[in-house]
Design a protein around this motif. Structure first.
Motif, PDB file in Angstrom:
ATOM      1  N   PRO A 184      44.293  39.015  45.073  1.00 27.64           N
ATOM      2  CA  PRO A 184      42.881  39.027  44.677  1.00 27.64           C
ATOM      3  C   PRO A 184      42.459  40.380  44.105  1.00 27.64           C
ATOM      4  O   PRO A 184      42.843  41.439  44.615  1.00 27.64           O
ATOM      5  N   GLY A 185      41.706  40.322  43.016  1.00 28.20           N
ATOM      6  CA  GLY A 185      41.213  41.529  42.380  1.00 28.20           C
ATOM      7  C   GLY A 185      42.081  42.035  41.240  1.00 28.20           C
ATOM      8  O   GLY A 185      41.637  42.876  40.450  1.00 28.20           O
ATOM      9  N   ARG A 186      43.307  41.540  41.109  1.00 27.95           N
ATOM     10  CA  ARG A 186      44.171  41.961  40.012  1.00 27.95           C
ATOM     11  C   ARG A 186      43.842  41.164  38.755  1.00 27.95           C
ATOM     12  O   ARG A 186      43.543  39.970  38.804  1.00 27.95           O
ATOM     13  N   GLY A 187      43.903  41.815  37.611  1.00 29.69           N
ATOM     14  CA  GLY A 187      43.664  41.147  36.349  1.00 29.69           C
ATOM     15  C   GLY A 187      44.824  40.235  35.986  1.00 29.69           C
ATOM     16  O   GLY A 187      45.994  40.552  36.260  1.00 29.69           O
ATOM     17  N   LEU A 188      44.499  39.113  35.354  1.00 35.18           N
ATOM     18  CA  LEU A 188      45.542  38.177  34.959  1.00 35.18           C
ATOM     19  C   LEU A 188      46.515  38.835  33.980  1.00 35.18           C
ATOM     20  O   LEU A 188      47.720  38.581  34.032  1.00 35.18           O
ATOM     21  N   ASP A 189      46.021  39.691  33.108  1.00 34.80           N
ATOM     22  CA  ASP A 189      46.904  40.368  32.151  1.00 34.80           C
ATOM     23  C   ASP A 189      47.907  41.272  32.868  1.00 34.80           C
ATOM     24  O   ASP A 189      49.076  41.336  32.491  1.00 34.80           O
ATOM     25  N   ALA A 190      47.469  41.944  33.929  1.00 37.86           N
ATOM     26  CA  ALA A 190      48.379  42.794  34.697  1.00 37.86           C
ATOM     27  C   ALA A 190      49.427  41.948  35.416  1.00 37.86           C
ATOM     28  O   ALA A 190      50.607  42.331  35.497  1.00 37.86           O
ATOM     29  N   VAL A 191      49.013  40.793  35.922  1.00 34.89           N
ATOM     30  CA  VAL A 191      49.958  39.893  36.591  1.00 34.89           C
ATOM     31  C   VAL A 191      51.017  39.414  35.597  1.00 34.89           C
ATOM     32  O   VAL A 191      52.214  39.373  35.915  1.00 34.89           O
ATOM     33  N   PHE A 192      50.599  39.067  34.385  1.00 31.28           N
ATOM     34  CA  PHE A 192      51.553  38.640  33.365  1.00 31.28           C
ATOM     35  C   PHE A 192      52.568  39.740  33.070  1.00 31.28           C
ATOM     36  O   PHE A 192      53.765  39.482  32.950  1.00 31.28           O
ATOM     37  N   ARG A 193      52.089  40.971  32.938  1.00 27.20           N
ATOM     38  CA  ARG A 193      53.013  42.068  32.645  1.00 27.20           C
ATOM     39  C   ARG A 193      53.988  42.275  33.796  1.00 27.20           C
ATOM     40  O   ARG A 193      55.191  42.488  33.584  1.00 27.20           O
ATOM     41  N   ASP A 194      53.490  42.212  35.018  1.00 30.80           N
ATOM     42  CA  ASP A 194      54.370  42.377  36.176  1.00 30.80           C
ATOM     43  C   ASP A 194      55.399  41.253  36.253  1.00 30.80           C
ATOM     44  O   ASP A 194      56.554  41.477  36.636  1.00 30.80           O
ATOM     45  N   PHE A 195      54.986  40.045  35.902  1.00 32.60           N
ATOM     46  CA  PHE A 195      55.905  38.915  35.948  1.00 32.60           C
ATOM     47  C   PHE A 195      57.014  39.085  34.906  1.00 32.60           C
ATOM     48  O   PHE A 195      58.197  38.850  35.188  1.00 32.60           O
ATOM     49  N   GLN A 196      56.648  39.510  33.703  1.00 32.58           N
ATOM     50  CA  GLN A 196      57.663  39.750  32.691  1.00 32.58           C
ATOM     51  C   GLN A 196      58.619  40.862  33.122  1.00 32.58           C
ATOM     52  O   GLN A 196      59.841  40.757  32.915  1.00 32.58           O
ATOM     53  N   ALA A 197      58.082  41.897  33.723  1.00 30.54           N
ATOM     54  CA  ALA A 197      58.937  42.979  34.210  1.00 30.54           C
ATOM     55  C   ALA A 197      59.893  42.475  35.286  1.00 30.54           C
ATOM     56  O   ALA A 197      61.073  42.858  35.321  1.00 30.54           O
ATOM     57  N   ALA A 198      59.396  41.590  36.159  1.00 30.27           N
ATOM     58  CA  ALA A 198      60.254  41.032  37.207  1.00 30.27           C
ATOM     59  C   ALA A 198      61.373  40.201  36.609  1.00 30.27           C
ATOM     60  O   ALA A 198      62.529  40.252  37.070  1.00 30.27           O
TER      61      ALA A 198
END
Length: 381
Positions: A184-198
């Protein structure tokens, strides 16, 4: 060049492709996926639209390539021996005369050159150059070669299935990590970037496709770029990826609960899981793509859900989506060795929906999962 494929793998593909060519004397391939599939020529250089690339497959004998000189070393590392080059881009003659000469060698004046023209094909050369080619090879006919390449590509070898299984496995590990950064509180764009990095950390060569969305009742758009919208308690986050390893895609998604979700949303998620499970038990070679759509749509309706329009799954391989499509109109007969996605989706409320996707290979006795099976209860972040 893709790692781990011996020349015998490509010769088997060539034999299957030539077996589907019928009266065609040669088949012209111009798309990245088709050329990679028959040659092993793997490169990101396709991102540049400045140069066309050509591979000619004769009815008998080995394929030949007509390509820009910048690709000579890489194509020379594949199993092809006939590689002709020109200095590209050339605004006066961008490989057309060289290609026409190769066609005339393979196709008699009364013969036919096949070019893929149907659904899910593309001609990757300027139309003006295509017209010049037609004139240069006349009176030879040009006919639709779609069926030849699609029938050959849709059944995967064990080596291809192993590639897709490996890509699914690395994506599964990245999905397992997602609850740690989808908070909660994280931006969807940041989540996408983290997922791609993972995905990259887990071994993907590149991530061609990441999609998703988030909302309290599901989502109403799963193809838009991620924005700064912040995840909130009660949201459902969906992440969907087409990561690539050795030229082969995975394509599956996961729904993640950002805290407890509404009961109706949880019920729809279970229904999607259940119809997928039923499909895993019921699918057999000989069914049609339309049969699979009916199986999943009727299962959702029996579970009190309204299926979303459009297809409920598709083929998978060297492109993110391949034929067939699980729709009411697609009468493609499923065969053992096809790699497919099961992708039922259903509405929740207010025009929002959930989708659930797994990747399988169809065997004689039924499907074999390639993606790690999602749990029936939605994972919580």
């Amino acid at each position: 060049m893709a790692e781990g494929f011996p020349e015998a793998e490509f010769r088997d593909r060539l034999e299957r492709l030539q077996g589907h060519m019928g009266d065609l004397d040669a088949l012209l391939l111009t798309s990245p996926a088709d050329i990679f599939w028959i040659t092993g020529f793997l490169t990101r250089f396709w991102e540049s639209p400045a140069r066309p690339w050509f591979v000619l497959v004769p009815r008998a004998g080995d394929p030949g390539a007509v390509i820009p000189s910048i690709g000579a070393a890489l194509m020379g590392a594949t199993w092809l021996r006939d590689v002709r080059t020109w200095d590209a881009p050339d605004p006066d003659d961008d490989g057309v005369s060289l290609l026409a000469e190769a066609v005339r060698e393979l196709v008699p004046a009364s013969g036919a050159l096949g070019v893929p023209m149907g659904l899910e094909t593309a001609l990757r050369m300027p139309l003006a150059d295509y017209e010049r080619l037609r004139e240069a090879i006349a009176p030879r006919a040009i006919q639709d070669g779609t069926q030849a390449i699609q029938r050959a590509r849709e059944v995967k070898s064990d080596a291809e299935v192993d590639k897709i299984r490996g890509t699914c496995a690395l994506a599964g590990r990245a999905f397992d990590a997602a609850p740690g950064f989808a908070t909660p509180g994280r931006g969807l764009d940041a989540v996408f970037r983290d997922f791609q990095a993972a995905l990259l950390r887990e071994g993907a060569d590149w991530v061609s496709y990441v999609a998703g969305a988030a909302g309290p009742a599901g989502y109403d758009d799963v193809i838009a770029p991620a924005g700064p919208q912040k995840l909130a308690a009660g949201d459902v986050l969906m992440l969907d990826t087409g990561a690539v390893r050795d030229g082969y895609f995975c394509d599956f998604d996961r729904n993640i609960a950002i805290g407890p979700v509404a009961p109706r949303v949880a019920d729809v998620h279970r229904a999607l899981w259940d119809v997928t499970e039923n499909a895993l038990e019921a699918l057999r070679p000989g069914m049609t793509a339309a049969d699979v759509h009916a199986l999943m749509a009727s299962g959702l309706e029996a579970g009190g859900c309204t299926p979303c329009p459009g297809r409920l799954g598709h083929g998978l391989g060297v492109t993110l989506t391949e034929w067939p499509s699980f729709t009411p109109k697609d009468q493609t007969v499923l065969r053992a060795g096809m790699v497919l996605t099961l992708e039922p989706s259903a509405f929740t409320e207010g025009g929002h929906f959930l989708t659930h996707e797994e990747n399988i290979v169809l065997r004689a006795g039924g499907p074999e999962l390639l993606s790690p099976r999602a749990p029936r209860e939605m994972v919580q972040a």
